[in-house]
Enzyme design. Structure first.
Site, PDB file in Angstrom:
ATOM      1  N   THR A  96       4.472   4.891  -3.592  1.00  0.00           N
ATOM      2  CA  THR A  96       4.928   4.524  -2.244  1.00  0.00           C
ATOM      3  C   THR A  96       6.253   3.803  -2.422  1.00  0.00           C
ATOM      4  OG1 THR A  96       2.654   4.268  -1.521  1.00  0.00           O
ATOM      5  CG2 THR A  96       4.364   3.313  -0.118  1.00  0.00           C
ATOM      6  N   LYS A 171       4.212   7.876   5.092  1.00  0.00           N
ATOM      7  CA  LYS A 171       3.407   6.820   4.455  1.00  0.00           C
ATOM      8  C   LYS A 171       3.694   5.459   5.108  1.00  0.00           C
ATOM      9  CE  LYS A 171       0.985   4.549   1.338  1.00  0.00           C
ATOM     10  NZ  LYS A 171      -0.380   4.661   0.893  1.00  0.00           N
ATOM     11  N   LYS A 239       5.159  -5.003  -0.587  1.00  0.00           N
ATOM     12  CA  LYS A 239       6.286  -4.072  -0.824  1.00  0.00           C
ATOM     13  C   LYS A 239       6.345  -3.025   0.292  1.00  0.00           C
ATOM     14  CE  LYS A 239       5.055  -0.746  -3.337  1.00  0.00           C
ATOM     15  NZ  LYS A 239       4.393   0.519  -3.225  1.00  0.00           N
TER      16      LYS A 239
END
Ligand code: NAP
Length: 288
Positions: A96, A171, A239
């Protein structure tokens, strides 16, 4: 696509490599901490010393590292993939990471005569173990079609979302939803406990109604068992929320609920829980 390279054999990567091996592919592996490949080598994978040497020996190369900086290093570093990649290879980043980095890798790949796809996944450690992750892909259709049978060895749902970067954008949309389900699950439990309810009963009952969701189903029981080990690390979710909010800003939109979730997870990290699983959010209430 007989020989596959795989860089980053952590919680998710190791499980995915097992599916590739059991589907009959030859797999070359590399991970920063070598011991995390030991079990995979015992199962038939071949250890390579650097991402470059993985690329030299593989036609299809997957990466699944932690942060965008790690992605940069494994692709662009001195011993990185781009210094070893062979003509007509396909590169697939399952990490990701940032949509802009996916676009950059796509351009570099094109200049080198190879293809690249961004393909982050969702479904957690369990999804990876069961081979049922949801895989969100960005890139060219021709490359996607070639990799499809390999994706299907570990995916339950698979879709090409659009050009390079679209997998990462999808995502991010996914992670924005998770901000709601994780904070919702946490506050549901905090409230139910304060009201003196039986928490197991509450999870079972509301999980059968309109509050049903993946976070409740998978992380609710772990919280009741006080299992805060990482299926999905707090540091990785911070993150992701950071990337999502930066992308939202670029798009000129404001996401206050996602910002709030990031503040809560930042607090959890400050309290020393960066390496716990995301279900540890409840510690903001239950530790005090
Ligand atoms: P993880 O267990 O930390 O795995 C990442 C692996 O990459 C580690 O083994 C790490 O090595 C290795 N690595 C990092 N930088 C490297 C480098 N420069 N060179 C070589 N290897 C490197 O994390 P994970 O849970 O598998 O997650 C991986 C990625 O998938 C993250 O981006 C995460 O956000 C995403 N993701 C996770 C989940 C989940 O539920 N866990 C679900 C969907 C997506 P070391 O052993 O040396 O640290």
């Amino acid at each position: 696509m007989e020989t596959i390279g795989f860089i980053g054999t952590g919680v998710m990567g190791a499980s995915i490599v097992k599916h590739l091996l059991s589907s009959g592919y030859k797999v070359n592996v590399y991970n920063r901490t070598k011991s995390k490949t030991d079990e995979l080598v015992d199962l038939g994978a071949v250890w390579k010393e650097t991402p470059k040497s993985v690329a030299e020996a593989s036609e299809l190369i997957f990466t699944m590292v932690g942060f965008p900086e790690d992605v940069k290093e494994v692709y662009y570093g001195e011993n990185g993939i781009f210094n070893g990649v062979q003509p007509d290879s396909i590169l697939v980043d399952l990490t990701t990471s940032k949509p802009s980095l996916a676009e950059e890798i796509y351009q570099t790949a094109k200049e080198k005569g190879v293809s690249s796809l961004d393909a982050p996944v969702s479904g957690g450690d369990l999804g990876a173990r069961n081979g049922t992750v949801t895989t969100m892909v960005g890139g060219d259709e021709a490359a996607f079609e070639k990799v499809k049978p390999v994706f299907m060895t570990f995916s339950g749902t698979l879709e090409l979302q659009g050009p390079a970067g679209s997998g990462q954008h999808t995502k991010m949309a996914n992670q924005i939803m998770i901000a709601g389900t994780m904070t919702g699950l946490t506050e549901l439990l905090v409230y139910a406990k304060a009201a003196g309810l039986n928490l197991e009963k509450v999870l079972k009952t509301v999980g059968g109604g309109s509050a049903a969701n993946w976070s409740l189903q998978n992380y609710g029981p772990r919280i009741l068992k006080e299992d805060y080990s990482a299926g999905f690390f707090v540091k990785h979710y911070i993150k992701d929320l950071g990337i999502a909010l930066a992308e939202a800003e670029k798009l000129g939109i404001h996401l206050p609920a996602t910002e709030n979730a990031k503040r809560l997870y930042d607090q959890l990290k400050e309290d020393g829980h960066a390496d716990d699983g995301t279900q540890a959010l409840i510690k903001l209430w239950w530790e005090n």
